[in-house]
Design an enzyme around this catalytic site. Structure first.
Site, PDB file in Angstrom:
ATOM      1  N   ASN A  70      -1.974   2.432   6.191  1.00 42.63           N
ATOM      2  CA  ASN A  70      -1.031   1.390   5.761  1.00 42.63           C
ATOM      3  C   ASN A  70      -0.765   0.371   7.080  1.00 42.63           C
ATOM      4  O   ASN A  70      -0.650   1.185   8.066  1.00 42.63           O
ATOM      5  CB  ASN A  70       0.338   1.689   5.241  1.00 42.63           C
ATOM      6  CG  ASN A  70      -0.091   2.468   3.773  1.00 42.63           C
ATOM      7  OD1 ASN A  70      -0.867   2.178   3.258  1.00 42.63           O
ATOM      8  ND2 ASN A  70       1.216   2.908   3.213  1.00 42.63           N
ATOM      9  N   GLY A  71      -0.916  -0.710   6.904  1.00 42.08           N
ATOM     10  CA  GLY A  71      -0.374  -1.654   8.167  1.00 42.08           C
ATOM     11  C   GLY A  71      -1.634  -2.487   8.453  1.00 42.08           C
ATOM     12  O   GLY A  71      -2.284  -2.831   7.415  1.00 42.08           O
ATOM     13  N   HIS A  79      29.989 -39.472  -1.998  1.00 38.50           N
ATOM     14  CA  HIS A  79      29.710 -40.322  -3.242  1.00 38.50           C
ATOM     15  C   HIS A  79      30.332 -39.618  -4.564  1.00 38.50           C
ATOM     16  O   HIS A  79      29.840 -39.981  -5.618  1.00 38.50           O
ATOM     17  CB  HIS A  79      28.183 -40.219  -3.520  1.00 38.50           C
ATOM     18  CG  HIS A  79      27.448 -41.051  -2.326  1.00 38.50           C
ATOM     19  ND1 HIS A  79      27.948 -42.338  -1.891  1.00 38.50           N
ATOM     20  CD2 HIS A  79      26.884 -40.635  -1.277  1.00 38.50           C
ATOM     21  CE1 HIS A  79      27.384 -42.738  -0.858  1.00 38.50           C
ATOM     22  NE2 HIS A  79      26.615 -41.598  -0.255  1.00 38.50           N
ATOM     23  N   GLU A 123      24.083 -16.356  -9.640  1.00 36.30           N
ATOM     24  CA  GLU A 123      23.324 -15.276 -10.361  1.00 36.30           C
ATOM     25  C   GLU A 123      23.943 -14.100 -10.319  1.00 36.30           C
ATOM     26  O   GLU A 123      24.001 -13.208 -11.245  1.00 36.30           O
ATOM     27  CB  GLU A 123      21.916 -15.268  -9.925  1.00 36.30           C
ATOM     28  CG  GLU A 123      20.883 -16.302 -10.276  1.00 36.30           C
ATOM     29  CD  GLU A 123      19.464 -16.164  -9.839  1.00 36.30           C
ATOM     30  OE1 GLU A 123      19.304 -15.783  -8.712  1.00 36.30           O
ATOM     31  OE2 GLU A 123      18.686 -15.839 -10.793  1.00 36.30           O
ATOM     32  N   LYS A 156      13.990 -10.870 -15.313  1.00 38.12           N
ATOM     33  CA  LYS A 156      13.224 -10.960 -14.172  1.00 38.12           C
ATOM     34  C   LYS A 156      12.037 -12.002 -14.440  1.00 38.12           C
ATOM     35  O   LYS A 156      11.656 -13.000 -13.697  1.00 38.12           O
ATOM     36  CB  LYS A 156      12.518  -9.931 -13.760  1.00 38.12           C
ATOM     37  CG  LYS A 156      11.719  -9.806 -12.358  1.00 38.12           C
ATOM     38  CD  LYS A 156      12.463 -10.053 -11.338  1.00 38.12           C
ATOM     39  CE  LYS A 156      11.864 -10.581  -9.901  1.00 38.12           C
ATOM     40  NZ  LYS A 156      12.632 -11.255  -9.048  1.00 38.12           N
ATOM     41  N   ARG A 176       5.339  -0.297  -5.932  1.00 38.53           N
ATOM     42  CA  ARG A 176       5.216  -1.147  -4.549  1.00 38.53           C
ATOM     43  C   ARG A 176       4.193  -2.238  -4.962  1.00 38.53           C
ATOM     44  O   ARG A 176       3.855  -3.104  -4.223  1.00 38.53           O
ATOM     45  CB  ARG A 176       4.978  -0.401  -3.485  1.00 38.53           C
ATOM     46  CG  ARG A 176       5.942   0.606  -3.128  1.00 38.53           C
ATOM     47  CD  ARG A 176       5.512   1.448  -1.965  1.00 38.53           C
ATOM     48  NE  ARG A 176       5.587   0.636  -0.770  1.00 38.53           N
ATOM     49  CZ  ARG A 176       6.626   0.492  -0.056  1.00 38.53           C
ATOM     50  NH1 ARG A 176       7.961   1.069  -0.481  1.00 38.53           N
ATOM     51  NH2 ARG A 176       6.620  -0.119   1.108  1.00 38.53           N
ATOM     52  N   TRP A 228      -3.001  -2.826  -1.449  1.00 37.17           N
ATOM     53  CA  TRP A 228      -2.777  -3.998  -2.084  1.00 37.17           C
ATOM     54  C   TRP A 228      -3.498  -4.941  -1.162  1.00 37.17           C
ATOM     55  O   TRP A 228      -3.292  -5.140   0.284  1.00 37.17           O
ATOM     56  CB  TRP A 228      -1.339  -4.430  -1.778  1.00 37.17           C
ATOM     57  CG  TRP A 228      -0.677  -5.817  -2.008  1.00 37.17           C
ATOM     58  CD1 TRP A 228      -1.023  -6.867  -1.202  1.00 37.17           C
ATOM     59  CD2 TRP A 228       0.165  -6.324  -3.088  1.00 37.17           C
ATOM     60  NE1 TRP A 228      -0.226  -7.885  -1.672  1.00 37.17           N
ATOM     61  CE2 TRP A 228       0.433  -7.643  -3.008  1.00 37.17           C
ATOM     62  CE3 TRP A 228       0.582  -5.557  -4.251  1.00 37.17           C
ATOM     63  CZ2 TRP A 228       1.013  -8.306  -4.032  1.00 37.17           C
ATOM     64  CZ3 TRP A 228       1.205  -6.307  -5.267  1.00 37.17           C
ATOM     65  CH2 TRP A 228       1.586  -7.662  -4.981  1.00 37.17           C
ATOM     66  N   GLU A 250      19.389 -22.963  -3.189  1.00 34.36           N
ATOM     67  CA  GLU A 250      19.200 -21.508  -3.354  1.00 34.36           C
ATOM     68  C   GLU A 250      20.139 -20.502  -2.890  1.00 34.36           C
ATOM     69  O   GLU A 250      20.277 -19.679  -3.683  1.00 34.36           O
ATOM     70  CB  GLU A 250      17.758 -21.541  -2.329  1.00 34.36           C
ATOM     71  CG  GLU A 250      17.434 -19.984  -2.136  1.00 34.36           C
ATOM     72  CD  GLU A 250      16.857 -19.387  -3.842  1.00 34.36           C
ATOM     73  OE1 GLU A 250      16.820 -20.219  -4.605  1.00 34.36           O
ATOM     74  OE2 GLU A 250      16.838 -18.227  -3.742  1.00 34.36           O
ATOM     75  N   CYS A 302       0.717  -1.029  -0.033  1.00 33.20           N
ATOM     76  CA  CYS A 302      -0.079   0.178   0.047  1.00 33.20           C
ATOM     77  C   CYS A 302       0.991   1.348   0.054  1.00 33.20           C
ATOM     78  O   CYS A 302       1.876   1.266   0.330  1.00 33.20           O
ATOM     79  CB  CYS A 302      -1.032  -0.063   1.252  1.00 33.20           C
ATOM     80  SG  CYS A 302      -1.952  -1.433   1.395  1.00 33.20           S
ATOM     81  N   LYS A 351      21.654 -18.091  -5.954  1.00 32.68           N
ATOM     82  CA  LYS A 351      21.747 -16.709  -5.533  1.00 32.68           C
ATOM     83  C   LYS A 351      23.165 -16.323  -5.806  1.00 32.68           C
ATOM     84  O   LYS A 351      23.491 -15.176  -6.488  1.00 32.68           O
ATOM     85  CB  LYS A 351      21.546 -16.131  -4.115  1.00 32.68           C
ATOM     86  CG  LYS A 351      19.953 -16.352  -3.541  1.00 32.68           C
ATOM     87  CD  LYS A 351      19.235 -15.151  -4.117  1.00 32.68           C
ATOM     88  CE  LYS A 351      18.765 -15.640  -5.479  1.00 32.68           C
ATOM     89  NZ  LYS A 351      17.817 -16.378  -5.563  1.00 32.68           N
TER      90      LYS A 351
HETATM   91  O1  M6R Z   1       8.606 -15.774 -11.603  1.00 27.61           O
HETATM   92  P1  M6R Z   1       9.047 -17.291 -11.543  1.00 27.61           P
HETATM   93  O2  M6R Z   1       8.913 -17.369  -9.838  1.00 27.61           O
HETATM   94  O3  M6R Z   1       8.202 -18.319 -12.297  1.00 27.61           O
HETATM   95  O4  M6R Z   1      10.635 -17.582 -11.934  1.00 27.61           O
HETATM   96  C1  M6R Z   1      11.184 -18.679 -12.040  1.00 27.61           C
HETATM   97  C2  M6R Z   1      12.779 -18.416 -12.026  1.00 27.61           C
HETATM   98  O5  M6R Z   1      12.858 -17.863 -13.495  1.00 27.61           O
HETATM   99  C3  M6R Z   1      13.285 -17.381 -10.709  1.00 27.61           C
HETATM  100  O6  M6R Z   1      12.946 -17.850  -9.637  1.00 27.61           O
HETATM  101  C4  M6R Z   1      14.639 -17.303 -11.153  1.00 27.61           C
HETATM  102  O7  M6R Z   1      15.567 -18.628 -10.996  1.00 27.61           O
HETATM  103  C5  M6R Z   1      15.153 -16.120 -10.286  1.00 27.61           C
HETATM  104  N1  M6R Z   1      16.264 -15.310 -11.119  1.00 27.61           N
HETATM  105  C6  M6R Z   1      15.904 -16.688  -9.113  1.00 27.61           C
HETATM  106  O8  M6R Z   1      16.583 -15.634  -8.482  1.00 27.61           O
END
Ligand code: M6R
Length: 604
Positions: A99-100, A503, A487, A599, A27, A75, A480, A2, A484
């Site tokens: 908001n909140g 293994h 990437e 993205k 936002r 939102w 994960e 919001c 990160k």
């Molecule tokens: O929008 P989505 O969650 O479907 O996207 C999936 C992946 O493309 C996304 O998680 C990607 O791996 C990110 N860059 C991870 O940081």
């Protein structure tokens, strides 16, 4: 999430309010509204969807001369995104934007309803305006009524209120949600829930502190501390650019989004936690009827969240659960039976591979559910049911807060299903709910931790690779963490189940191989510790994360002691995100827009 704006002055108020709201659009929101008070007349406009809809509704309205106005982008949390639920909320003679979360709204609503007040929305906010008017009819002045109202509110809020009898004044308060008061010259006052709404308008601002409240006219701002002592207004110049305002002082959107996890998790949990059951208002009551199996499908970070879910769903709800990478699932001619619930997880709701699996499952007659951050996205529109993660817009390409909210939703889903299938005692569900409630504080970034990671990062810039290792749900967390780092730093990193190292991968162990070891106290600690010792014995450089001492580590990041491994999971998640970010910053990379990545991946 919001956004709030407010204005007192002689310029065109509608344009100032809508322009301010536009600056807060990033936002995320699903409805918007403004109210203007001019010549003792209120003009209220609300619309579902984008600001263009609000502009159309208000297109015939024009102000001349002095006026006051408040506006809001919403939102949806309590209640669906409808015009009735959009702010400003209306009493007999007053309007409020907020908001909140008003945590005790139900209690307040009950007592106001008892007195004959009629509520028209499903929101928590509406209680504020009715409570104010209730006090207004009993005490002398609007300001006294406003103070009496604040005294009864529990929870987080930033709010603006206007009322007919004080047509030159906006009442304001802040507690837990951001609020800024600004001024330009001697006769214009502005409000905004973030710098972004005030840039180019206000020249100087006051960033309100929690508990502060007061009232403003065009010429004066009267401010009080939480103990009702008058404060002197201390303005600071507003000189930031639009982009840095959107980043709210953080160096990158990713950093802001990591820090935001505390507030977005509170939003994710809101309204869904009861004493010993989880409530998903949005799920059809028959969704799980006839379901004997769950199949999860996703890509990237969302896939890691799905992997966590396989542990939690089988453990809690005792239901057969499997997970697949969407791009693989599409072409491997999978066997699908109608007693399977098909669940896709996606931040964007637009990822092509995941969307196609959803279409496949629908075509084969399976019931489908999407866990998604974007309302009205393709997946949300297509699936039979959806749960929104409420993370707000995520700008950093490297997903952070979306992952946190996905895992928390999936954890809640496992408990919801455990309740339906009676596979966990109510007391155990209640215990886990109390752990869920702690998440907003568990993920709060402490300065000392961030500083330690910043310093540590300089030792992990070179070498021939990283292994992130863990067991159970800490294995997908390790995946994960490695994703990160890859990437945004472009360093080679892999996630592995710690028991699997011996293994094969352990052949790589040497001082130039960095092992990031996740050693939670409450999940297979001794087993994981032995695996890490095996790597240490082969001279791998170890960085351990644990609340317990570990003398075989070269670097040790001490996490807090929690009562439950899932709380440990969330704390370690934040550390891994910050660790990757600090390494990438040292390497001079563009953290928010890493090379080769997009993205939203809408191609195969
Ligand atoms: O929008 P989505 O969650 O479907 O996207 C999936 C992946 O493309 C996304 O998680 C990607 O791996 C990110 N860059 C991870 O940081």
């Amino acid at each position: 999430m919001c956004g709030i704006v407010g204005y007192i002055g002689t310029k065109p108020v509608k344009e100032i309010l809508i322009d301010g709201l536009r600056e807060l659009e990033y936002r995320g929101y699903d409805s918007a509204g403004i109210v203007v008070l001019q010549n003792h007349q209120f003009s209220l406009f609300k619309a579902v969807g984008k600001l263009i809809n609000l502009e159309e509704k208000a297109s015939l309205f024009e102000s001349t001369g002095f006026s006051i106005g408040i506006g809001h982008t919403r939102w949806a949390t309590h209640g669906k995104p409808t015009e009735l639920n959009a702010h400003p909320h209306v009493g007999a003679v007053s309007y409020v934007v907020h908001n909140g979360i008003i945590e005790n709204y139900q209690e307040l609503k009950n007592s106001l309803t008892h007195e004959g007040v009629q509520f028209v929305s499903q929101t928590d906010t509406e209680v504020i305006v009715h409570l104010f008017e209730h006090h207004l009819s009993n005490v002398g002045t609007p300001f006294e009524a406003f103070k009496a109202t604040l005294a009864q509110l529990e929870g987080a809020y930033a709010l603006l209120l206007v009322t007919a009898s004080e047509d030159k004044t906006i009442f304001f308060a802040k507690n837990g949600s951001p609020m800024i008061v600004g001024r330009r010259g001697e006769d214009e006052t502005f409000f905004g829930s973030s710098d972004a709404a005030l840039i180019g308008k206000a020249q100087e601002v006051i960033y309100l502190e929690d508990g502060q409240y007061g009232y403003a006219t065009a010429e004066t701002i009267t401010l009080f501390d939480p103990h009702h002592h008058a404060l002197q207004s201390r303005f600071t110049p507003l000189s930031v650019t639009k982009l840095s305002a959107q980043k709210e002082g953080y160096r990158f959107f990713m950093e802001k989004e990591i820090y935001e996890q505390s507030t977005v998790l509170a939003d994710t949990l809101m309204g869904r936690l009861r004493e010993d059951e989880i409530y998903f208002e949005e799920l059809p009551s028959d969704l799980f009827e006839g379901i004997c199996e769950i199949k999860l499908c996703a890509c990237g970070t969302s896939y890691h969240a799905a992997m966590v879910a396989t542990y939690l769903l089988e453990r809690h709800a005792k239901i057969r659960t499997s997970v697949e990478i969407a791009s693989e699932f599409r072409y491997r001619e999978p066997l699908l039976t109608p007693d399977t619930l098909f669940v896709v997880i996606s931040q964007s709701g637009e990822t092509a591979d995941t969307l196609e699996t959803l279409k496949m499952a629908k075509k084969r007659g399976l019931k489908t559910l999407v866990i998604c951050n974007v309302d009205n996205s393709s997946m949300v529109r297509l699936a039979d049911a959806s749960i929104l993660t409420r993370a707000g817009i995520e700008k950093g390409v490297a997903s952070t807060k979306a992952f946190a909210t996905q895992v928390s939703v999936l954890w809640m889903l496992s408990l919801h299903l455990a309740g339906l299938r009676q596979t966990l005692e109510a007391s155990e569900i209640g215990r886990q709910i109390s752990v869920l409630r702690t998440l907003p504080s568990v993920v709060k970034v402490e300065n000392s931790t961030h500083e330690q990671l910043r310093r540590l990062s300089k030792r992990y810039l070179h070498g021939h690779g990283f292994f992130f290792i863990g067991r159970d749900v800490f294995f997908p967390l390790a995946l994960e963490g490695a994703l990160k780092l890859k990437e945004i730093s472009y360093l080679h990193a892999e996630g592995y189940p710690s028991g699997e190292m011996k293994h094969g991968p352990i052949a790589l162990a040497d001082p130039e191989l960095f092992t990031i070891a996740l050693l939670p106290e409450h999940k297979l600690y001794d087993k994981t510790k032995s695996n890490v010792e095996e790597l240490s014995a082969r001279d791998s450089t170890i960085c351990s994360l644990s609340p317990l001492d570990f003398d075989k580590a070269d670097d040790h990041i001490r996490t807090h002691s929690h009562s439950d491994y899932m709380a440990e999971f969330f704390e370690m998640m934040v550390i891994l995100q910050l660790f990757s970010m600090e390494i990438a910053i040292r390497l001079g990379n563009d953290v928010d827009m890493p090379r080769n990545l997009a993205k939203s991946v809408t191609v195969e």
